[in-house]
Design a protein around this motif. Structure first.
Motif, PDB file in Angstrom:
ATOM      1  N   ASP A  41       0.848  -1.190   0.000  1.00  0.00           N
ATOM      2  CA  ASP A  41       0.000   0.000   0.000  1.00  0.00           C
ATOM      3  C   ASP A  41       0.890   1.248   0.000  1.00  0.00           C
ATOM      4  OD1 ASP A  41      -1.821   2.042   0.667  1.00  0.00           O
ATOM      5  OD2 ASP A  41      -2.881   0.789   2.123  1.00  0.00           O
ATOM      6  N   SER A  42       0.660   2.172  -0.943  1.00  0.00           N
ATOM      7  CA  SER A  42       1.508   3.369  -1.048  1.00  0.00           C
ATOM      8  C   SER A  42       1.088   4.477  -0.095  1.00  0.00           C
ATOM      9  CB  SER A  42       1.468   3.910  -2.478  1.00  0.00           C
ATOM     10  OG  SER A  42       1.678   2.875  -3.408  1.00  0.00           O
ATOM     11  N   GLY A  43      -0.039   4.316   0.591  1.00  0.00           N
ATOM     12  CA  GLY A  43      -0.506   5.345   1.528  1.00  0.00           C
ATOM     13  C   GLY A  43      -1.078   6.548   0.809  1.00  0.00           C
ATOM     14  N   MET A  44      -1.611   7.463   1.592  1.00  0.00           N
ATOM     15  CA  MET A  44      -2.184   8.694   1.035  1.00  0.00           C
ATOM     16  C   MET A  44      -1.077   9.550   0.422  1.00  0.00           C
ATOM     17  SD  MET A  44      -5.477   8.736   1.684  1.00  0.00           S
ATOM     18  CE  MET A  44      -6.701   8.101   2.834  1.00  0.00           C
ATOM     19  N   ASP A  45      -1.487  10.390  -0.516  1.00  0.00           N
ATOM     20  CA  ASP A  45      -0.545  11.249  -1.214  1.00  0.00           C
ATOM     21  C   ASP A  45       0.244  12.109  -0.221  1.00  0.00           C
ATOM     22  OD1 ASP A  45       0.692  12.247  -3.417  1.00  0.00           O
ATOM     23  OD2 ASP A  45      -0.861  13.727  -3.880  1.00  0.00           O
ATOM     24  N   GLY A  46       1.561  12.139  -0.384  1.00  0.00           N
ATOM     25  CA  GLY A  46       2.390  12.989   0.470  1.00  0.00           C
ATOM     26  C   GLY A  46       2.877  12.325   1.746  1.00  0.00           C
ATOM     27  N   THR A  47       2.517  11.058   1.975  1.00  0.00           N
ATOM     28  CA  THR A  47       2.988  10.367   3.184  1.00  0.00           C
ATOM     29  C   THR A  47       4.292   9.624   2.893  1.00  0.00           C
ATOM     30  OG1 THR A  47       1.688   8.388   2.693  1.00  0.00           O
ATOM     31  CG2 THR A  47       0.638  10.062   4.077  1.00  0.00           C
ATOM     32  N   GLU A  48       5.001   9.249   3.972  1.00  0.00           N
ATOM     33  CA  GLU A  48       6.288   8.561   3.820  1.00  0.00           C
ATOM     34  C   GLU A  48       6.172   7.234   3.088  1.00  0.00           C
ATOM     35  OE1 GLU A  48       8.685   7.921   7.357  1.00  0.00           O
ATOM     36  OE2 GLU A  48       8.466  10.049   7.842  1.00  0.00           O
ATOM     37  N   ASP A  49       5.013   6.586   3.252  1.00  0.00           N
ATOM     38  CA  ASP A  49       4.804   5.288   2.586  1.00  0.00           C
ATOM     39  C   ASP A  49       4.990   5.391   1.064  1.00  0.00           C
ATOM     40  OD1 ASP A  49       4.150   3.576   4.821  1.00  0.00           O
ATOM     41  OD2 ASP A  49       2.282   4.695   4.994  1.00  0.00           O
ATOM     42  N   ASN A  50       4.747   6.599   0.514  1.00  0.00           N
ATOM     43  CA  ASN A  50       4.912   6.814  -0.933  1.00  0.00           C
ATOM     44  C   ASN A  50       6.329   6.479  -1.401  1.00  0.00           C
ATOM     45  OD1 ASN A  50       3.054  10.010  -1.229  1.00  0.00           O
ATOM     46  ND2 ASN A  50       2.362   7.980  -0.673  1.00  0.00           N
ATOM     47  N   GLN A  51       7.308   6.676  -0.489  1.00  0.00           N
ATOM     48  CA  GLN A  51       8.721   6.572  -0.875  1.00  0.00           C
ATOM     49  C   GLN A  51       9.257   5.146  -0.843  1.00  0.00           C
ATOM     50  OE1 GLN A  51       9.822   9.370  -1.973  1.00  0.00           O
ATOM     51  NE2 GLN A  51       8.054  10.493  -1.197  1.00  0.00           N
ATOM     52  N   ARG A  52       8.535   4.249  -0.220  1.00  0.00           N
ATOM     53  CA  ARG A  52       9.081   2.893  -0.067  1.00  0.00           C
ATOM     54  C   ARG A  52       9.245   2.222  -1.430  1.00  0.00           C
ATOM     55  NH1 ARG A  52       7.474  -0.204   5.167  1.00  0.00           N
ATOM     56  NH2 ARG A  52       7.946  -1.904   3.724  1.00  0.00           N
ATOM     57  N   PRO A  53      10.365   1.520  -1.632  1.00  0.00           N
ATOM     58  CA  PRO A  53      10.585   0.888  -2.938  1.00  0.00           C
ATOM     59  C   PRO A  53       9.553  -0.194  -3.251  1.00  0.00           C
ATOM     60  CG  PRO A  53      12.372   0.358  -1.387  1.00  0.00           C
ATOM     61  CD  PRO A  53      11.516   1.392  -0.732  1.00  0.00           C
ATOM     62  N   ASP A  54       8.956  -0.802  -2.200  1.00  0.00           N
ATOM     63  CA  ASP A  54       7.960  -1.846  -2.458  1.00  0.00           C
ATOM     64  C   ASP A  54       6.542  -1.287  -2.588  1.00  0.00           C
ATOM     65  OD1 ASP A  54       7.901  -1.140   0.218  1.00  0.00           O
ATOM     66  OD2 ASP A  54       7.744  -3.203   0.981  1.00  0.00           O
ATOM     67  N   ALA A  55       6.384   0.052  -2.501  1.00  0.00           N
ATOM     68  CA  ALA A  55       5.058   0.666  -2.665  1.00  0.00           C
ATOM     69  C   ALA A  55       4.558   0.419  -4.089  1.00  0.00           C
ATOM     70  CB  ALA A  55       5.121   2.159  -2.382  1.00  0.00           C
ATOM     71  N   TYR A  56       3.274   0.162  -4.191  1.00  0.00           N
ATOM     72  CA  TYR A  56       2.683  -0.140  -5.506  1.00  0.00           C
ATOM     73  C   TYR A  56       2.960   0.966  -6.528  1.00  0.00           C
ATOM     74  CZ  TYR A  56      -1.037  -0.697  -8.997  1.00  0.00           C
ATOM     75  OH  TYR A  56      -1.741  -0.786 -10.163  1.00  0.00           O
ATOM     76  N   ILE A  57       2.914   2.227  -6.098  1.00  0.00           N
ATOM     77  CA  ILE A  57       3.123   3.317  -7.070  1.00  0.00           C
ATOM     78  C   ILE A  57       4.549   3.338  -7.620  1.00  0.00           C
ATOM     79  CG2 ILE A  57       1.283   4.905  -6.369  1.00  0.00           C
ATOM     80  CD1 ILE A  57       3.402   6.453  -4.731  1.00  0.00           C
ATOM     81  N   ASN A  58       5.477   2.649  -6.944  1.00  0.00           N
ATOM     82  CA  ASN A  58       6.861   2.606  -7.442  1.00  0.00           C
ATOM     83  C   ASN A  58       7.153   1.329  -8.228  1.00  0.00           C
ATOM     84  OD1 ASN A  58       7.357   5.088  -6.225  1.00  0.00           O
ATOM     85  ND2 ASN A  58       7.774   4.107  -4.260  1.00  0.00           N
ATOM     86  N   ALA A  59       6.138   0.512  -8.441  1.00  0.00           N
ATOM     87  CA  ALA A  59       6.343  -0.738  -9.183  1.00  0.00           C
ATOM     88  C   ALA A  59       6.639  -0.434 -10.651  1.00  0.00           C
ATOM     89  CB  ALA A  59       5.101  -1.611  -9.083  1.00  0.00           C
ATOM     90  N   ASP A  60       7.354  -1.331 -11.268  1.00  0.00           N
ATOM     91  CA  ASP A  60       7.655  -1.214 -12.688  1.00  0.00           C
ATOM     92  C   ASP A  60       6.370  -1.477 -13.495  1.00  0.00           C
ATOM     93  OD1 ASP A  60       9.413  -1.225 -15.047  1.00  0.00           O
ATOM     94  OD2 ASP A  60       8.905  -3.353 -15.125  1.00  0.00           O
ATOM     95  N   ASP A  61       5.988  -0.505 -14.337  1.00  0.00           N
ATOM     96  CA  ASP A  61       4.734  -0.623 -15.098  1.00  0.00           C
ATOM     97  C   ASP A  61       4.675  -1.914 -15.912  1.00  0.00           C
ATOM     98  OD1 ASP A  61       3.755   1.798 -14.183  1.00  0.00           O
ATOM     99  OD2 ASP A  61       4.376   2.937 -15.952  1.00  0.00           O
ATOM    100  N   ASP A  62       5.773  -2.240 -16.578  1.00  0.00           N
ATOM    101  CA  ASP A  62       5.764  -3.432 -17.439  1.00  0.00           C
ATOM    102  C   ASP A  62       5.507  -4.701 -16.635  1.00  0.00           C
ATOM    103  OD1 ASP A  62       6.324  -1.767 -19.530  1.00  0.00           O
ATOM    104  OD2 ASP A  62       8.486  -2.177 -19.528  1.00  0.00           O
TER     105      ASP A  62
END
Ligand SMILES: [Zn+2]
Length: 285
Positions: free
Chosen positions: A87-108
């Motif tokens: 879970d990447s968390g709400m916008d602007g939270t520290e969770d956004n930065q984690r490498p395993d956060a969904y928003i940081n996943a490789d699109d392909d």
């Protein structure tokens, strides 16, 4: 799965995304023989813990997977696939930065996983968030984006033939929560003398939300509101005693959300199109 059975596949980000705007329709459709599978990209690890006796930050993902399976079973889904991102968390939270956060996943990599599921399930209809994800949650926006990449890729014979036989999904819908439902909710809360601070800044948060009157299907779920709220109650860590959604009597909440609305995203609808259901007029091969 049987021949000519209508098949529905949902693409979502968190356990509980399946309830408020969609649950009654899912319960109704599964009861009428529609095959339903769901994809959830995370286990909602950054969500709330309404009661510390239910979960810890360390095991919240595991607890929420159980809550999701409870809801899925209640609504009549056949299966749920968790992609296992965090879970990447709400916008602007520290969770956004984690490498395993969904928003940081490789699109392909995400698209390949979704294509394999689409080619296995062969849905006639798919569901996902509208472009703003209801209220701008980064994971909601990400799954919207990945669904739009994966559906045409799944239909493309040149894309990863190793992932199965190409499949063209005939329709994609965005379930939408209408502003009017929330305004009615606020009015009823005022009538019950309940605090309505949640609605401060509501218009601003919804500034980019899908327009309320842009939908092609409205489904009356009066026959399955009880099932919908039973599924809602599976998500105990998210909807505790203090939840906004528990302030009004459940019967009033059920009434407020007794129609579910769907905007046709693909193929692009003609002006004024109205359909009686998600599968109306489709060729169910
Ligand atoms: Zn969500």
């Amino acid at each position: 799965m049987t021949t000519n059975q209508p098949r529905l596949l949902g693409f979502y980000a968190h356990p509980d995304d399946e309830v408020l705007g969609i649950g009654g329709t899912l319960a109704q459709y599964s009861a009428n023989g529609v095959y339903i599978e769901w994809v959830v990209t995370t286990r909602g690890e950054a969500g709330e813990i309404s009661d510390t006796s239910l979960a810890t930050p360390e095991n919240l993902g595991m607890v929420r997977e159980r809550e999701m399976r409870c809801s899925a079973q209640t609504l009549g889904m056949t299966d749920v696939t968790f992609l296992g991102y965090r879970d990447s968390g709400m916008d602007g939270t520290e969770d956004n930065q984690r490498p395993d956060a969904y928003i940081n996943a490789d699109d392909d990599a995400v698209v390949a996983k979704l294509v394999a599921i689409i080619r296995r399930v062969r849905p006639h209809v798919a569901l996902t968030f509208e472009p703003f994800g209801g209220y701008g949650h980064p994971d909601h926006i990400a799954i919207h984006h990945h669904t739009h990449l994966a559906l045409p890729a799944a239909a493309d014979p040149d894309y990863r033939p190793d992932l199965g036989t190409p499949w063209q999904t005939q329709r994609l819908f965005y379930p939408i929560l209408r502003r009017e439902s929330f305004m009615e909710m606020k009015a009823r809360m005022v009538a019950h003398d309940l605090p309505v601070d949640f609605f401060d800044g509501f218009e601003k948060r919804r500034a980019n939300a899908w327009p309320s009157n842009n939908y092609q299907v409205a489904i009356n779920i009066n026959g399955t509101t009880t099932t919908k709220w039973t599924a809602f109650n599976c998500h105990r860590t998210q909807f505790g005693e203090d939840s906004l959604f528990r302030r009004l009597p459940e019967s009033e909440m059920a009434e407020l959300f007794s129609t579910e609305y769907f905007a046709l995203a693909y193929p692009e609808p003609e002006e004024g199109l109205r359909l009686d259901g998600l599968f109306e007029g489709l060729d169910l091969d």
